[in-house]
Design a protein around this motif. Sequence first.
Motif, PDB file in Angstrom:
ATOM      1  N   ASP A 159      -0.710  -0.516   1.647  1.00 25.20           N
ATOM      2  CA  ASP A 159      -1.139  -1.950   1.503  1.00 25.20           C
ATOM      3  C   ASP A 159       0.024  -2.822   1.980  1.00 25.20           C
ATOM      4  N   SER A 174       1.121  -0.158  -3.271  1.00 27.76           N
ATOM      5  CA  SER A 174       1.190  -0.919  -4.705  1.00 27.76           C
ATOM      6  C   SER A 174       0.657  -0.364  -5.805  1.00 27.76           C
ATOM      7  N   ARG A 175      -0.347   0.679  -5.537  1.00 28.84           N
ATOM      8  CA  ARG A 175      -1.143   1.302  -6.761  1.00 28.84           C
ATOM      9  C   ARG A 175      -0.624   2.714  -6.939  1.00 28.84           C
ATOM     10  N   SER A 176       0.470   3.284  -6.362  1.00 27.91           N
ATOM     11  CA  SER A 176       0.861   4.281  -6.463  1.00 27.91           C
ATOM     12  C   SER A 176       0.736   4.982  -7.844  1.00 27.91           C
ATOM     13  N   SER A 185       5.305   2.636  -4.516  1.00 30.48           N
ATOM     14  CA  SER A 185       5.049   1.070  -4.399  1.00 30.48           C
ATOM     15  C   SER A 185       6.558   0.529  -4.195  1.00 30.48           C
ATOM     16  N   SER A 234      -3.240   5.995  -6.600  1.00 29.59           N
ATOM     17  CA  SER A 234      -3.819   5.559  -5.337  1.00 29.59           C
ATOM     18  C   SER A 234      -2.813   5.411  -4.311  1.00 29.59           C
ATOM     19  N   GLU A 264      -1.215   4.566 -10.039  1.00 27.11           N
ATOM     20  CA  GLU A 264      -2.507   4.736 -10.445  1.00 27.11           C
ATOM     21  C   GLU A 264      -3.280   5.811  -9.659  1.00 27.11           C
ATOM     22  N   THR A 306       4.917   4.704 -13.544  1.00 27.72           N
ATOM     23  CA  THR A 306       6.187   3.800 -12.940  1.00 27.72           C
ATOM     24  C   THR A 306       7.288   4.085 -13.344  1.00 27.72           C
TER      25      THR A 306
END
Length: 186
Positions: A85, A75-77, A137, A81, A79, A164
């Motif tokens: 998750d 979910s933090r792709s 994400s 990361s 960013e 995004t």
Amino acid sequence: MRLRAASFSLVLAGALAGCASADTGRPDATSSPPPPSEQSQIYSAALHQLILVDNPFATAPTQVGAVYIVDGPASRSAEMSTVVDGPAFDTDLKNEIAAQSADLPPVEFTADPQQYADPARQGLTGVTDDGVIVGLSPTRRQDDGTVHLGAGLWCGLDCGLGLTYVLDRVDGQWTVTGTTGPVAIS
């Protein structure tokens, strides 16, 4: 004699009809495989944009040699990361994404992307086989019919991108039409 000929004709017709409808277990040469799922089309469109267009080394003399996708939603792709998750992607989804990525460097899904990372190396050499580690994400549908999808790419200590994507159906195909929110570049 007529009765015998009529009976034989009926038996023959029944046998032929039975053979014509029998399922041989072989695929019908005239049928085509089902189209890929909408989710795989969305992920594939974002992956192509990330690797072929927005990747910091997309036009470098040394092209990307491999694409290692973290096996599950991260979910933090956006960013940068690339930590999973969520549950692993199902086999059908992975197969569909891989099939639609035949024009990209070899695509591999991995539960442990760190096995391909060498943070001590810089630039595009920070990943095995001059590759990139990609996180995707979960898709987020918008009221206007578009889909937002966070995508992150890591290719070394000083090489990464997170953003995004906005995807929309254009001429029946899911297409990246822009980005939204912040963009992280390393």
